[in-house]
Design an enzyme around this catalytic site. Structure first.
Site, PDB file in Angstrom:
ATOM      1  N   HIS A  49      15.869 -38.166  -3.623  1.00 29.30           N
ATOM      2  CA  HIS A  49      15.043 -38.571  -2.479  1.00 29.30           C
ATOM      3  C   HIS A  49      13.575 -38.204  -2.678  1.00 29.30           C
ATOM      4  O   HIS A  49      12.823 -38.133  -1.713  1.00 29.30           O
ATOM      5  CB  HIS A  49      15.587 -37.942  -1.194  1.00 29.30           C
ATOM      6  CG  HIS A  49      16.989 -38.370  -0.892  1.00 29.30           C
ATOM      7  ND1 HIS A  49      17.305 -39.647  -0.500  1.00 29.30           N
ATOM      8  CD2 HIS A  49      18.163 -37.687  -0.999  1.00 29.30           C
ATOM      9  CE1 HIS A  49      18.625 -39.729  -0.353  1.00 29.30           C
ATOM     10  NE2 HIS A  49      19.161 -38.565  -0.650  1.00 29.30           N
ATOM     11  N   GLU A 103       7.482 -16.017  -9.498  1.00 29.78           N
ATOM     12  CA  GLU A 103       6.777 -14.783  -9.148  1.00 29.78           C
ATOM     13  C   GLU A 103       6.413 -13.931 -10.358  1.00 29.78           C
ATOM     14  O   GLU A 103       5.415 -13.207 -10.307  1.00 29.78           O
ATOM     15  CB  GLU A 103       7.529 -13.967  -8.090  1.00 29.78           C
ATOM     16  CG  GLU A 103       8.846 -13.399  -8.525  1.00 29.78           C
ATOM     17  CD  GLU A 103       9.593 -12.747  -7.380  1.00 29.78           C
ATOM     18  OE1 GLU A 103       8.968 -12.175  -6.487  1.00 29.78           O
ATOM     19  OE2 GLU A 103      10.833 -12.803  -7.390  1.00 29.78           O
ATOM     20  N   CYS A 163       0.842  -1.182   0.000  1.00 28.83           N
ATOM     21  CA  CYS A 163       0.000   0.000   0.000  1.00 28.83           C
ATOM     22  C   CYS A 163       0.885   1.242   0.000  1.00 28.83           C
ATOM     23  O   CYS A 163       1.906   1.304   0.670  1.00 28.83           O
ATOM     24  CB  CYS A 163      -0.952   0.097   1.182  1.00 28.83           C
ATOM     25  SG  CYS A 163      -2.091  -1.270   1.298  1.00 28.83           S
ATOM     26  N   GLU A 214      16.769 -19.120  -5.520  1.00 26.86           N
ATOM     27  CA  GLU A 214      16.464 -17.765  -5.982  1.00 26.86           C
ATOM     28  C   GLU A 214      15.999 -17.783  -7.444  1.00 26.86           C
ATOM     29  O   GLU A 214      15.059 -17.072  -7.817  1.00 26.86           O
ATOM     30  CB  GLU A 214      17.703 -16.864  -5.783  1.00 26.86           C
ATOM     31  CG  GLU A 214      17.600 -15.454  -6.312  1.00 26.86           C
ATOM     32  CD  GLU A 214      16.426 -14.643  -5.763  1.00 26.86           C
ATOM     33  OE1 GLU A 214      15.767 -15.068  -4.800  1.00 26.86           O
ATOM     34  OE2 GLU A 214      16.156 -13.573  -6.344  1.00 26.86           O
ATOM     35  N   LYS A 254       5.884  -4.821  -3.453  1.00 29.07           N
ATOM     36  CA  LYS A 254       7.323  -4.752  -3.226  1.00 29.07           C
ATOM     37  C   LYS A 254       7.697  -4.769  -1.748  1.00 29.07           C
ATOM     38  O   LYS A 254       8.624  -5.427  -1.340  1.00 29.07           O
ATOM     39  CB  LYS A 254       7.832  -3.466  -3.881  1.00 29.07           C
ATOM     40  CG  LYS A 254       9.331  -3.281  -3.837  1.00 29.07           C
ATOM     41  CD  LYS A 254      10.002  -4.044  -4.925  1.00 29.07           C
ATOM     42  CE  LYS A 254      11.502  -4.047  -4.809  1.00 29.07           C
ATOM     43  NZ  LYS A 254      12.063  -5.254  -5.403  1.00 29.07           N
ATOM     44  N   ASN A 314      -2.109   2.496   5.645  1.00 29.20           N
ATOM     45  CA  ASN A 314      -1.224   1.414   5.237  1.00 29.20           C
ATOM     46  C   ASN A 314      -0.905   0.617   6.497  1.00 29.20           C
ATOM     47  O   ASN A 314      -0.567   1.210   7.507  1.00 29.20           O
ATOM     48  CB  ASN A 314       0.055   2.047   4.650  1.00 29.20           C
ATOM     49  CG  ASN A 314       1.012   1.013   4.137  1.00 29.20           C
ATOM     50  OD1 ASN A 314       0.695  -0.163   4.089  1.00 29.20           O
ATOM     51  ND2 ASN A 314       2.195   1.451   3.741  1.00 29.20           N
ATOM     52  N   GLY A 315      -1.054  -0.711   6.453  1.00 27.31           N
ATOM     53  CA  GLY A 315      -0.792  -1.526   7.643  1.00 27.31           C
ATOM     54  C   GLY A 315      -2.010  -2.362   7.981  1.00 27.31           C
ATOM     55  O   GLY A 315      -2.918  -2.513   7.157  1.00 27.31           O
ATOM     56  N   TRP A 319      -2.853  -2.786  -1.605  1.00 23.30           N
ATOM     57  CA  TRP A 319      -2.564  -4.220  -1.687  1.00 23.30           C
ATOM     58  C   TRP A 319      -3.471  -4.846  -0.631  1.00 23.30           C
ATOM     59  O   TRP A 319      -3.258  -4.661   0.561  1.00 23.30           O
ATOM     60  CB  TRP A 319      -1.103  -4.496  -1.382  1.00 23.30           C
ATOM     61  CG  TRP A 319      -0.698  -5.922  -1.590  1.00 23.30           C
ATOM     62  CD1 TRP A 319      -0.313  -6.497  -2.771  1.00 23.30           C
ATOM     63  CD2 TRP A 319      -0.612  -6.952  -0.596  1.00 23.30           C
ATOM     64  NE1 TRP A 319      -0.005  -7.812  -2.584  1.00 23.30           N
ATOM     65  CE2 TRP A 319      -0.181  -8.127  -1.261  1.00 23.30           C
ATOM     66  CE3 TRP A 319      -0.865  -7.008   0.768  1.00 23.30           C
ATOM     67  CZ2 TRP A 319       0.003  -9.328  -0.593  1.00 23.30           C
ATOM     68  CZ3 TRP A 319      -0.678  -8.211   1.432  1.00 23.30           C
ATOM     69  CH2 TRP A 319      -0.244  -9.358   0.753  1.00 23.30           C
ATOM     70  N   ARG A 334       4.137  -0.791  -4.630  1.00 24.50           N
ATOM     71  CA  ARG A 334       3.785  -1.250  -3.285  1.00 24.50           C
ATOM     72  C   ARG A 334       2.430  -1.954  -3.234  1.00 24.50           C
ATOM     73  O   ARG A 334       2.050  -2.512  -2.207  1.00 24.50           O
ATOM     74  CB  ARG A 334       3.733  -0.046  -2.317  1.00 24.50           C
ATOM     75  CG  ARG A 334       5.030   0.702  -2.202  1.00 24.50           C
ATOM     76  CD  ARG A 334       4.857   1.913  -1.309  1.00 24.50           C
ATOM     77  NE  ARG A 334       4.644   1.521   0.061  1.00 24.50           N
ATOM     78  CZ  ARG A 334       5.603   1.360   0.957  1.00 24.50           C
ATOM     79  NH1 ARG A 334       6.854   1.570   0.610  1.00 24.50           N
ATOM     80  NH2 ARG A 334       5.333   1.002   2.176  1.00 24.50           N
ATOM     81  N   LYS A 339      12.380 -16.405  -8.753  1.00 19.95           N
ATOM     82  CA  LYS A 339      12.238 -15.374  -9.800  1.00 19.95           C
ATOM     83  C   LYS A 339      11.257 -15.845 -10.858  1.00 19.95           C
ATOM     84  O   LYS A 339      10.406 -15.095 -11.301  1.00 19.95           O
ATOM     85  CB  LYS A 339      13.577 -15.093 -10.496  1.00 19.95           C
ATOM     86  CG  LYS A 339      14.578 -14.187  -9.896  1.00 19.95           C
ATOM     87  CD  LYS A 339      14.194 -12.792  -9.581  1.00 19.95           C
ATOM     88  CE  LYS A 339      13.365 -12.670  -8.343  1.00 19.95           C
ATOM     89  NZ  LYS A 339      13.976 -12.420  -7.103  1.00 19.95           N
TER      90      LYS A 339
HETATM   91  C1  F6R Z   1      11.280 -11.505  -4.474  1.00 19.10           C
HETATM   92  C2  F6R Z   1      11.063 -10.424  -3.547  1.00 19.10           C
HETATM   93  C3  F6R Z   1      10.558 -10.749  -2.185  1.00 19.10           C
HETATM   94  C4  F6R Z   1      11.360  -9.939  -1.149  1.00 19.10           C
HETATM   95  C5  F6R Z   1      10.785 -10.150   0.254  1.00 19.10           C
HETATM   96  C6  F6R Z   1      11.591  -9.440   1.302  1.00 19.10           C
HETATM   97  O1  F6R Z   1      11.737 -11.050  -5.700  1.00 19.10           O
HETATM   98  O2  F6R Z   1      11.278  -9.288  -3.866  1.00 19.10           O
HETATM   99  O3  F6R Z   1      10.633 -12.105  -1.928  1.00 19.10           O
HETATM  100  O4  F6R Z   1      12.693 -10.361  -1.202  1.00 19.10           O
HETATM  101  O5  F6R Z   1       9.469  -9.687   0.285  1.00 19.10           O
HETATM  102  O6  F6R Z   1      11.639  -8.075   1.070  1.00 19.10           O
HETATM  103  P1  F6R Z   1      12.741  -7.166   1.726  1.00 19.10           P
HETATM  104  O7  F6R Z   1      14.061  -7.581   1.183  1.00 19.10           O
HETATM  105  O8  F6R Z   1      12.379  -5.775   1.327  1.00 19.10           O
HETATM  106  O9  F6R Z   1      12.662  -7.389   3.196  1.00 19.10           O
END
Ligand code: F6R
Length: 614
Positions: free
Chosen positions: A510, A494, A2, A487, A609, A101-102, A75, A27, A491
């Site tokens: 396994h 998502e 948000c 990772e 984000k 927000n929250g 969000w 956000r 990627k």
């Molecule tokens: C994946 C991604 C999320 C963040 C996670 C933690 O591409 O961006 O998995 O890594 O939400 O966010 P931060 O690093 O801001 O604490």
């Protein structure tokens, strides 16, 4: 998670709010809205489901003249994305408009009590409870808006950043925060307000970061006023914003994600600048230097993080255990906070977070501090909550990351963890001067090597077309390549919504090996390292079951290259630096597969984000 924008002053309020919402759209982007107060004191609220552009369409024929305004991009947490649940929310008598927000944890109890007092609710949100509560207190106590806000915030549990407008107060915004970021920009006879500084940067460099438990009063023609929840005036610390507009634009790339992938040679250089010095002989991290005794005497390190930052943390474990001989545990912050953590005062907790605002990581930090542990933060956003909550730390300095999928922040985090492990390893006498110099020299070459890896861009784009059909992917690696595999899988899932799993390559036999058939490609990360011969066997096991293989190998590889269907060669580096190199083709592969599938890579569905809710 948000985004909030606010403005009071003589400029075009609506334009500032909409531009700001676009900047904050990373956000959250399932609905958006604005509340505009006319100079005559009338409140107009416009909201629309979907992205900010939908709101703009909706507002085309509306009355947009205003002297103050607040806006929100959402969000969803409480209630589905809809026009009704979008912010701002009105109070019952229509005199107050509020964005939030929250999450308000005790919203149910408060809502039931308000319903008993005759309140009617139009949405399913916790936010509407807050605006109704403020109104109820204001009417019952016959008090000012500020007093009602303060009283209401003393009753709510949870996290919030809020901004409120009151009818007939056309030149005033009241805002407050607890565990959710809020920054105020100070102009001449005007105030800007936002969840982060990106909507503010083109108007002023003078900012004030609102602290937890503070209420801000912004009135045109008066100085900023900050009050605590106990009604005491708080000190105002004005900071200078270190951000430029060009950092917030795509710079000719079709997406922020691609821009950020291609920025990595520079961002890695920024990350090591002034830290890897004397031609690589010395690693200087102020956060470690200032706390030498703590790092010398640490018995254990616990890393807490979420998502991509957790993957960087897992690499941190491999780096620190190898270079410092300290046991390391890596925990999801969301689990750590509830699994009755056992901590000692000679433990170090390292919290990793790009945004510096992730709610679970922040809470993990608070718990660690309560247990007496020394807490070290690794963050990107200067002035965010995590660097302020931790005892010491290091910024990764990779610039604003706007694409929702983290790329340059990941390599920045891994680079900082590498330098930290080297620093501490040297301090504890585990790593020799010669070894530091050997790795240090290679680190200095990493930005150029990443540039070389990026030359694979066209090959990866072509390769992606072959694999866009796939419904499932397996990512396999061993040692340092195992967290990299995790990772890579994250990627892909998502941004392309393809199911992908990362696994330690040897663990595959396994269970997951049962999944392999001609329809299920495996991406195998197998640079030259001490486990290379071992992973060759794992590659053969996949091949023997008819699976197709994309392998990321070191230049000159002649074993896996013969078995795999497609090979991407990357420069050779010392084992501990391989994730900085091998993660780059994985980022590009995900990007192109998602593009081929027509997905919105910068704003993938359901994601946001900065995850400031639990
Ligand atoms: C994946 C991604 C999320 C963040 C996670 C933690 O591409 O961006 O998995 O890594 O939400 O966010 P931060 O690093 O801001 O604490």
């Amino acid at each position: 998670m948000c985004g909030i924008v606010g403005y009071v002053g003589d400029r075009n309020v609506y334009d500032i709010l909409i531009k700001g919402l676009h900047r904050l759209e990373y956000r959250g982007y399932d609905s958006a809205g604005v509340a505009l107060e006319t100079p005559e004191g009338k409140l107009n609220i416009y909201k629309a489901r979907g992205k900010v552009s939908n709101l703009e369409d909706f507002c085309k024929d509306k009355d947009l003249h205003a002297s103050a305004g607040i806006a929100h991009t959402r969000w969803a947490t409480h209630g589905e994305p809809s026009d009704n649940n979008a912010h701002p929310h009105y109070s019952q008598d229509g005199r107050l408009a509020l964005v939030h927000n929250g999450t308000i944890e005790n919203y149910k109890v408060l809502k039931d009590a308000l319903i008993e007092h005759g309140c009617e609710f139009k949405s399913e949100t916790d936010t509407e409870v807050l605006v109704q509560l403020i109104e109820y207190i204001k009417i019952t106590n016959k008090c000012s808006l500020i007093d009602a806000v303060r009283e209401a915030l003393n009753q709510v549990q949870g996290a919030y950043a809020i901004a409120v407008l009151e009818k007939d107060h056309p030149h005033e915004i009241i805002a407050a925060r607890k565990s959710s970021p809020l920054v105020i920009g100070i102009g001449k006879d005007e105030f800007f307000l936002a969840s982060d500084a990106t909507p503010i940067v083109e108007y002023t460099k003078e900012v004030v970061y609102v602290k937890d438990g503070e209420i801000a009063v912004m009135r045109k023609g008066e100085g900023l006023k900050l009050l605590t929840l106990d009604n005491v005036e708080a000190q105002i610390d004005v900071a200078e914003l270190q951000l430029s507009i060009s950092q917030l634009e795509k710079g000719g790339y079709p997406h922020f994600m691609l821009k950020e992938i291609f920025q990595q040679p520079e961002t890695l250089l920024d990350c090591i600048r002034g830290r890897v010095v004397d031609g690589g002989k010395t690693i200087k991290l102020n956060g470690v230097e200032d706390n030498q005794e703590v790092f010398k005497n640490a018995r254990r390190i616990i890393i807490v993080a979420c998502g991509t930052s957790w993957h960087a943390g897992l690499l941190g474990k491999y780096l620190i255990q190898e270079m410092c001989n300290i046991p390391v545990e890596v925990e999801y912050a969301s689990e750590f906070r509830y699994n009755h953590p056992v901590l000692f005062d000679d433990d170090i907790v390292i919290a990793i977070s790009q945004s510096g605002e992730t709610a679970d990581t922040l809470e993990a930090i608070k718990i660690a501090k309560r247990h007496g542990a020394f807490v070290y933060g690794i963050s990107n956003v200067v002035g965010s909550s995590i660097p302020r909550e931790t005892d010491s730390g290091t910024y990764i300095h990779v610039g604003p990351e706007i694409g929702v999928a983290s790329t340059k922040a990941f390599t920045g985090q891994v680079m900082v963890l590498t330098m930290l492990a080297m620093c501490v390893g040297r301090l504890r006498g585990v790593l020799s001067e010669e070894k530091v110099e050997e790795i240090g020299k290679c680190i200095l070459e990493v930005p150029e090597l990443v540039k070389k890896v990026l030359e694979l861009n066209k090959d990866i784009e072509r390769l992606s077309a072959i694999y866009t059909y796939a419904k499932n992917f397996l990512y396999l690696g061993r040692g340092y390549s195992y967290p990299t595999a995790l990772e890579g899988a994250l990627k892909l899932k998502e941004i392309s919504y393809i199911h992908a799993e990362g696994y330690p390559a040897a663990e595959m036999k396994h269970g997951p090996i049962a999944l392999i058939d001609a329809e299920m490609p495996s991406v195998i990360i197998a640079p030259y390292d001490h486990l290379y011969e071992k992973i060759v066997n794992n590659v053969q096991q996949v091949k023997a079951r008819g699976g197709s293989i994309i392998a990321i190998v070191s230049e000159g590889d002649n074993e896996i290259s013969k078995i795999a269907d497609h090979v991407l060669e990357v420069p050779r580096v010392p084992e501990c630096l391989t994730p900085l190199i091998t993660s780059i083709p994985l980022q590009l592969l995900s990007y192109y597969i998602a593009i081929n599938k027509g997905k919105d890579v910068d704003m993938p569905r359901n994601l946001a984000k900065s995850v400031t809710v639990e």
